[in-house]
Design a protein around this motif. Sequence first.
Motif, PDB file in Angstrom:
ATOM      1  N   CYS A   1      -1.733   6.248  -4.008  1.00 63.26           N
ATOM      2  CA  CYS A   1      -2.211   5.467  -2.864  1.00 63.26           C
ATOM      3  C   CYS A   1      -3.282   4.464  -3.244  1.00 63.26           C
ATOM      4  O   CYS A   1      -3.618   3.587  -2.453  1.00 63.26           O
ATOM      5  CB  CYS A   1      -2.708   6.384  -1.759  1.00 63.26           C
ATOM      6  N   GLU A   2      -3.844   4.579  -4.457  1.00 64.46           N
ATOM      7  CA  GLU A   2      -4.822   3.553  -4.837  1.00 64.46           C
ATOM      8  C   GLU A   2      -4.436   2.879  -6.152  1.00 64.46           C
ATOM      9  O   GLU A   2      -5.269   2.384  -6.888  1.00 64.46           O
ATOM     10  CB  GLU A   2      -6.258   4.113  -4.862  1.00 64.46           C
ATOM     11  N   THR A   3      -3.128   2.877  -6.422  1.00 64.61           N
ATOM     12  CA  THR A   3      -2.592   2.161  -7.569  1.00 64.61           C
ATOM     13  C   THR A   3      -1.659   1.099  -7.001  1.00 64.61           C
ATOM     14  O   THR A   3      -0.868   1.403  -6.109  1.00 64.61           O
ATOM     15  CB  THR A   3      -1.828   3.119  -8.489  1.00 64.61           C
ATOM     16  N   PHE A   4      -1.764  -0.118  -7.500  1.00 62.06           N
ATOM     17  CA  PHE A   4      -1.053  -1.205  -6.836  1.00 62.06           C
ATOM     18  C   PHE A   4      -0.003  -1.868  -7.724  1.00 62.06           C
ATOM     19  O   PHE A   4      -0.187  -1.978  -8.934  1.00 62.06           O
ATOM     20  CB  PHE A   4      -2.051  -2.243  -6.322  1.00 62.06           C
TER      21      PHE A   4
ATOM     22  N   ARG B   1      -3.197   8.534   2.371  1.00 60.63           N
ATOM     23  CA  ARG B   1      -3.069   7.134   1.954  1.00 60.63           C
ATOM     24  C   ARG B   1      -4.414   6.481   1.650  1.00 60.63           C
ATOM     25  O   ARG B   1      -4.527   5.264   1.635  1.00 60.63           O
ATOM     26  CB  ARG B   1      -2.328   6.297   3.021  1.00 60.63           C
TER      27      ARG B   1
ATOM     28  N   ASP C   1       0.365  -6.638  -1.847  1.00 63.33           N
ATOM     29  CA  ASP C   1      -0.607  -5.627  -1.429  1.00 63.33           C
ATOM     30  C   ASP C   1       0.005  -4.238  -1.253  1.00 63.33           C
ATOM     31  O   ASP C   1      -0.593  -3.374  -0.620  1.00 63.33           O
ATOM     32  CB  ASP C   1      -1.377  -6.072  -0.183  1.00 63.33           C
ATOM     33  N   TRP C   2       1.171  -4.028  -1.832  1.00 63.00           N
ATOM     34  CA  TRP C   2       1.759  -2.693  -1.772  1.00 63.00           C
ATOM     35  C   TRP C   2       1.120  -1.769  -2.791  1.00 63.00           C
ATOM     36  O   TRP C   2       0.969  -2.128  -3.965  1.00 63.00           O
ATOM     37  CB  TRP C   2       3.262  -2.752  -2.053  1.00 63.00           C
ATOM     38  N   SER C   3       0.766  -0.590  -2.341  1.00 66.79           N
ATOM     39  CA  SER C   3       0.377   0.443  -3.296  1.00 66.79           C
ATOM     40  C   SER C   3       1.656   1.106  -3.792  1.00 66.79           C
ATOM     41  O   SER C   3       2.735   0.877  -3.239  1.00 66.79           O
ATOM     42  CB  SER C   3      -0.519   1.475  -2.612  1.00 66.79           C
TER      43      SER C   3
END
Lengths: 116, 130, 278
Positions: free
Chosen positions: C92-95, C73, C48-50
Motif C-alpha cells: 500500500c505504500e509502494t508505487f 491501505r 498514482d497507483w500503489s
Amino acid sequence: MRWKHHEPFFWSLFGAGGVISAFCVPVMVLLTGFLLPLHLLPEAAYNYESLHALAQNLWVKGAILVIVALSLWHCAHRIFHGLHDVGVSTGPLARTLTYGLAGLSSLALLILLLTL
Amino acid sequence: MRQSPYHRPRDPFWYMRRSVYRRYMVREATSVFIGLWMLNLILGILQLSRGEAAWTAWLTWQQHPLMLTFSGLTLIMAMVHTTTWFAIAPKAMPKFIAGKAVVHQQVVIGHWLVFGLVSLFLLVAVYWGA
Amino acid sequence: MTIPATDNTSETAPSKSEAGITLEILRYIPGTHSEPTFQRFEIPYVEDWSMLDALGYIKDELDSSLSYRWSCRMAVCGSCGMMFDGVPKLACETFLRDYYPRPIRVEPLENFGIERDLVIDQEPFLEKLESVKPYIIDAMANAPSGKPGAPAGHERETIQAGENRQTPKELALFDQYSMCINCLLCYSACPQFGLNPAFLGPAAISLAHRYNQDNRDQGNADRAPALNEEDGVWSCTFVGYCSEVCPKSVDPASAIQQEKVRGATDWALSWLLPKGAR
Ligand code: SF4
Ligand code: FES
C-alpha cells in the motif's frame, strides 16, 4: 532461570574483542605489518635487545595478551557463525576449531609471555 | 481442511543475492584476516623469545611481498571492521545513560575520536618513546 | 458538516491506448499448482497507483482468483507485506511510478510458507509473538496501593487507588518499539530466520523489548525464557537489514542488541547470585 547453553558467555567475549580490535588493530597492523618491516620505525625498534626488553615490560605483556586473546575470540565467534551462514554445520567440531583454536593460541601466548 | 503451506527451496548462496548481504559477509570475513594476523603476531613474539636470529628471520619474512600483501589486506579489513563496529555500537546502548538521551551520531563520532587518540598515542609512543 | 466531494477521476480505469506496465506475480493455488510459477499481467500504468491498487485492478478486471492480504491501505494494519523485485515492502505504500517502465516482480514474503499466491503462513510468527507475552504484566504493582504479584482480580481494585503514571522519558524508552505493525517485512529481510525458522526473530524480540522497557510492566522474568533461548536473541548476527526494511522505523536490530545485553546480564547474575535468588 536455568541456562541450557552459555551463548551469553561466547557473545560477551566476542563483544569485548570486537571493541578492542576495532580500536587497536588498524594501528597495530600499520606498525608491525608495514612500518616495522619497511624499516620506517626509529632505529631502536631494530635493536633486538631493546625490543626484547620492551616485551618484558609487564604493562606491554598485559596489553598484548588482552588485545590478542580477545581479538582471537572475537574472530572465532564470527567464523563460527559464518560457518553456519554458509551452510556448514555448527556442531562440536566447528566449535572446537574456532573457539578451541582461539583459546589454545591465547593460552600459548600467555605461557610465552610468562616465560619471556 | 487446511493445506500445509508450500515452502520454497532455500538458496544456499543467499548471501550473494543482495548487496546488504554481500557487505555483511565482507564484514564477517574481516575476522579471518584479523585472526590470521593475530596468529602471525603470536609467532613473532615466539621468535622474539627464541633469540635474535629467530626474530630477524621472522622480520625478514614480514618483508616478503606475500606477507606485505597480507598485511595490506588485513589493514583494509581491519578498517572495515572498525567502521562497521562503530556504526553498530550505539544500537547496543540503552536509550538513556545517566538520564541523558543517547544520540547515535554522537556515539559514533566519540568512538572515532577515541580511535584517533589510541592510534596517535601508539604512534607517538613508538616514535618518541623509543 | 459537509463532506467535500472527492475527485475520483484518477481512479477510473484508463483507456487501452495509454501506457502499460507488466507485473510478474508468483502464483500458487494449492491443489491446482504443484509449485509456484510466475504469471504475467499487463495492466494500465497509472502514476498514482500503489501496488495494492494494481493488484486490485488485476483481481477486479483480469483474474479474480488472485489472493493477497490487505486492509487499511495506509501502512497501519501490516497485512500487505510482499516482495517487490526481491525487496520486502508494504504494497500500500509502494508505487508503480517507482518502477515504471520496467516490469515488476511480485512475490510473497520470503522465508515464510506460502498459503496461496501472495498470502503467507503467519501461524509460526503468531506462536512466537505469544511466547514473549507482548502485553503489560502486573500493571498495578507500582500503583500507589498496588502489591507486586497481586492476582488479576486485584488489579481492578487498585485502579481506584490511583493512576499508574508515566513520564515522557519513561515513554521514550519504548515508544519506538511500540510502533511495530506486525507486517513481517523484517522476517523476510532476516537471513538468520531463513536459515533457522525457529529463530524468535526481529518483530517478536522488538515487542518483547517494548514491554520489558515499560516501567508499568513487571514481566521481564516471564519473557526471559523465550528471549534467552539459543533460538531467542542469540541466533542474531546483526545483519541489520531488518531495520532497513522496517516501514515503521522500529529498528528491531537495536532491540535485539539491547536484549542480548540484558540476557548476558541475566546469565552473569545466574552465576553470581545464590541458587534460591535466581
Ligand atoms: S519490526 Fe518493523 S518490519 Fe518488523 S514486523 Fe514490526 S513494523 Fe514490520
Ligand atoms: S494495507 Fe494495511 S499496511 Fe498495507
